[in-house]
Enzyme design. Structure first.
Site, short mmCIF file in Angstrom:
data_model
loop_
_atom_site.label_atom_id
_atom_site.label_comp_id
_atom_site.label_asym_id
_atom_site.label_seq_id
_atom_site.Cartn_x
_atom_site.Cartn_y
_atom_site.Cartn_z
N SER A 65 -24.51 -18.88 56.48
CA SER A 65 -24.02 -18.20 55.29
C SER A 65 -22.51 -17.97 55.31
O SER A 65 -21.74 -18.90 55.44
CB SER A 65 -24.79 -16.89 55.14
OG SER A 65 -24.46 -16.23 53.97
N ASP A 277 -20.71 -17.59 48.27
CA ASP A 277 -20.55 -17.49 49.73
C ASP A 277 -20.92 -18.85 50.35
O ASP A 277 -21.17 -19.82 49.64
CB ASP A 277 -21.38 -16.33 50.31
CG ASP A 277 -22.84 -16.65 50.40
OD1 ASP A 277 -23.32 -17.50 49.61
OD2 ASP A 277 -23.55 -16.07 51.25
N GLU A 371 -27.72 -6.64 45.49
CA GLU A 371 -26.93 -5.87 46.44
C GLU A 371 -25.49 -5.89 45.91
O GLU A 371 -25.08 -6.85 45.24
CB GLU A 371 -26.97 -6.53 47.82
CG GLU A 371 -28.31 -6.39 48.50
CD GLU A 371 -28.25 -6.73 49.98
OE1 GLU A 371 -28.65 -5.88 50.77
OE2 GLU A 371 -27.80 -7.83 50.33
N ALA A 372 -24.75 -4.84 46.24
CA ALA A 372 -23.37 -4.77 45.76
C ALA A 372 -22.59 -6.01 46.19
O ALA A 372 -21.69 -6.48 45.48
CB ALA A 372 -22.71 -3.51 46.30
N ASN A 373 -22.97 -6.61 47.33
CA ASN A 373 -22.25 -7.78 47.83
C ASN A 373 -22.50 -9.05 47.02
O ASN A 373 -21.95 -10.10 47.33
CB ASN A 373 -22.58 -8.02 49.31
CG ASN A 373 -24.05 -8.35 49.54
OD1 ASN A 373 -24.74 -8.84 48.65
ND2 ASN A 373 -24.54 -8.07 50.73
N PRO A 498 -26.70 1.55 61.08
CA PRO A 498 -26.40 0.51 62.05
C PRO A 498 -26.47 -0.84 61.35
O PRO A 498 -27.40 -1.07 60.57
CB PRO A 498 -27.52 0.66 63.09
CG PRO A 498 -28.63 1.37 62.39
CD PRO A 498 -28.03 2.15 61.26
N ARG A 506 -21.93 0.89 60.37
CA ARG A 506 -21.15 0.79 59.14
C ARG A 506 -21.07 2.16 58.45
O ARG A 506 -22.02 2.92 58.44
CB ARG A 506 -21.80 -0.21 58.19
CG ARG A 506 -21.85 -1.61 58.74
CD ARG A 506 -21.83 -2.66 57.65
NE ARG A 506 -22.17 -3.98 58.18
CZ ARG A 506 -21.33 -4.76 58.84
NH1 ARG A 506 -20.08 -4.37 59.08
NH2 ARG A 506 -21.71 -5.94 59.29
C1 16G Z 1 -27.59 -10.06 55.52
C2 16G Z 1 -28.50 -9.89 54.35
C3 16G Z 1 -27.81 -9.14 53.25
C4 16G Z 1 -27.28 -7.82 53.76
C5 16G Z 1 -26.44 -8.02 54.99
C6 16G Z 1 -26.16 -6.70 55.62
C7 16G Z 1 -30.16 -11.45 53.51
C8 16G Z 1 -30.40 -12.83 52.99
N1 16G Z 1 -28.90 -11.18 53.81
O1 16G Z 1 -26.50 -10.86 55.21
O2 16G Z 1 -28.75 -8.91 52.24
O3 16G Z 1 -26.53 -7.18 52.79
O4 16G Z 1 -27.16 -8.79 55.94
O5 16G Z 1 -25.47 -6.87 56.79
O6 16G Z 1 -31.07 -10.64 53.65
P1 16G Z 1 -25.25 -5.66 57.77
O7 16G Z 1 -26.61 -5.17 58.19
O8 16G Z 1 -24.46 -6.23 58.89
O9 16G Z 1 -24.50 -4.62 57.02
MG MG Z 2 -25.41 -16.25 52.07
#
Ligand code: 16G
Ligand code: MG
Length: 542
Positions: A65, A277, A371-373, A498, A506
């Site tokens: 990704s 992305d 998701e906001a992202n 976490p 975070r």
């Molecule tokens: C992954 C997740 C995304 C989430 C991110 C959070 C999928 C396909 N992707 O990229 O949804 O926002 O993790 O990352 O589920 P973090 O736990 O490091 O904040």
């Molecule tokens: Mg991706």
């Protein structure tokens, strides 16, 4: 059995580095590409078991990704195109971490636990992104499938959502569409053209869009799709992979995190731009205003645009369907307030990670999740789709028109998973129908200033959360400390969790002003550092 001897023999060609332990995380395995050969071979094996277990075709996507080019990863796709079920994530982790001489034992364990009948046929679809390591790693997946005598189809270079789509189409015997990349382009672009051709006087400005392909697979595939769009959308593609490095200073993650445009792009004031992305399952929009100030339209703004549009169409069509928006704690407080108070929509909050949002969205007739992202899509229940379909033949012109527009919008959506290409087309269609500029879309509500930080602690598992990650239950005293700090800021809100993908905690904060949001994030980070065993100096920006 001969199969196991073959697995044993072939697995030696994909040796596991002794002692290496990896976790099937939020979105599959992800790490430096040099450590993944054995994981890929073993995910080929697991996909065979899952295919027999579900009597359906399973997908395996090789991608990391938005991670750097040097990394890679793998995501497993279940029969309806959704992410693999959590019980099998556990098997994936067990299989990936089995030392060489335990591999067969672990494999047989899974077979026994799930009563997998090894005499049955298995079918696996494999896809890969544009990383330099992806070719060899997807070969390792295919090797794994063959070792257990499964059948495979290699789709080669595809976006992650395209592979999800293929799996769903194939398992529904074409009910969702044709299981080919061309079929995907045709279905989406025809729906787009059916919508936009009825929009009078679309100007070139409305038809033109700048797209940052993150130097990845999304660029390649959008380029391939362009002829199907017949000029109804005129894409200027940059970061198309011809010179730049994957995800480097570009792409949806970069733009969202930096709250800035990709490096080296020439944006005129007011011009509408979007970024994908690295595997094209996320999208964010943005523009620069007349003063050269950057404005981001993230997943929350996208969810607002889409849900508002769908709700209005439902009203016009006279359809009584329950529509809800699913968000995470990262959703900007302004978006939640607007959706609930102004639009009177049902809003739900879930834990971070697409699969959590997806499942909650399935509880409604129409579930819009983002998701906001920028990862998100829309799900419709079968009953909802049927009701819309029936109304397309209604004798009332107004209702029939609204239902047809709904039907065409649904055809534009990839319901299996968030899909940058499909989301982009849906957004462009909505803006066209409404004759709306990107500034007008942005003005629907104003984001509260926010800040994200990360804190290194010796063991991030000491942070335990509840209430969809909005509150911590451990370590003791942390939530009280956060509440106290939040109370000092107008419109303050903050939470910590976490990370599921990185060894950090975070921190998110929002408040009435940027200074206030920054201060709050910093103060909360210090509380985490103090109460959760911080290491390695001061907390850092994300
Ligand atoms: C992954 C997740 C995304 C989430 C991110 C959070 C999928 C396909 N992707 O990229 O949804 O926002 O993790 O990352 O589920 P973090 O736990 O490091 O904040
Ligand atoms: Mg991706």
């Amino acid at each position: 059995m001969a199969q196991f001897e073959e697995v044993s023999k072939k697995s030696k060609l994909h040796p596991k580095p002794v002692g290496l332990v990896l976790q099937y995380g939020t979105a599959g395995f992800r790490t430096n590409a040099d450590h993944l050969d054995h994981v890929m071979f073993r995910m080929g094996l697991l996909a065979v078991l899952r295919s027999i277990n579900t009597k359906a075709t399973i997908g395996v996507m090789v991608t990391a990704s938005h991670n750097p080019e040097e990394d890679n990863g793998v995501k497993l796709i279940d029969p309806m195109g959704e992410m693999v079920t959590p019980a099998w994530e556990v098997y994936a982790t067990q299989l990936a971490n089995a030392e060489q001489d335990h591999l067969i034992t672990v494999l047989k364990d899974i077979i026994q636990k799930e009563s997998v009948d090894m005499t049955q046929e298995a079918h696996v679809f494999v896809g890969k992104d544009t990383r330099s390591s992806s070719a060899r790693l997807s070969e390792a997946v295919l090797d794994g499938v063959t070792a257990l005598h499964g059948h495979s189809k290699d789709y080669g270079l595809v976006t992650t959502p395209q592979l999800h789509y293929m799996v769903c189409c194939y398992n529904t015997q074409g009910g969702y569409g044709e299981a080919s990349v061309e079929g995907y382009y045709r279905k989406l672009s025809q729906a787009f053209i059916r919508i936009t051709k009825h929009v009078p006087n679309r100007t070139d400005d409305q038809k033109c869009l700048l797209v940052d392909g993150a130097n990845g697979i999304g660029a390649l595939k959008l380029h391939e799709m362009e002829p199907y769009l017949q000029g109804e959308l005129q894409v200027s593609l940059f970061c198309d992979g011809t010179s730049g490095k994957l995800n480097y200073q570009c792409g949806a993650d970069f733009v969202k995190v930096q709250q800035n445009s990709p490096k080296g792009i020439d944006m005129k004031a007011g011009e509408r731009c979007c970024s994908f992305d690295g595997d094209a399952d996320r999208i964010v929009y943005y523009y620069n205003d007349d003063q050269g100030r950057f404005h981001l339209l993230d997943g929350d703004k996208i969810a607002t645009l889409i849900s508002t549009f769908l709700k209005e169409l439902l009203t016009q069509a006279g359809l009584d369907l329950e529509i809800a928006v699913v968000q995470t704690a990262y959703a900007n407080g302004s978006s939640t307030r607007y959706l609930e108070e102004t639009m009177k929509l049902i809003v739900r909050c879930t834990k971070t990670g697409v699969k959590h949002l997806h499942h909650v969205a399935q509880e409604f007739d129409i579930g819009v999740y983002f998701e906001a992202n920028g990862h998100g899509t829309v799900l419709l229940s079968k009953a909802a789709e049927e009701k819309i379909q029936q109304l397309c033949n209604d004798s009332d012109g107004e209702r029939q028109r609204a239902a047809t527009l709904l039907k065409n919008s649904v055809d534009l959506i990839n319901q299996t998973v968030g899909d940058a290409i499909s989301d982009m087309l849906l957004i462009e269609a909505i803006l066209a129908i409404r004759g709306m500029t990107v500034q007008q879309w942005d003005a629907i509500y104003t984001d509260l200033p926010n800040r994200q930080l990360k804190v290194k602690v010796s063991d991030r598992r000491v942070i335990e959360t509840t209430d969809a990650e909005r509150k911590t239950v451990s370590p003791a005293g942390l939530q009280e400390a956060i509440d106290r700090l939040v109370g000092k800021h107008q419109h303050g809100r903050s939470f910590v969790r976490p990370s599921g993908t990185e060894d950090v905690v975070r921190v998110y904060s929002e408040a009435a002003t940027q200074e206030s949001a920054d201060a709050l994030a910093h103060e909360v980070s210090l509380a985490v550092y103090r109460l959760a065993g911080g290491v390695g100096g001061e907390p850092k920006p994300l």
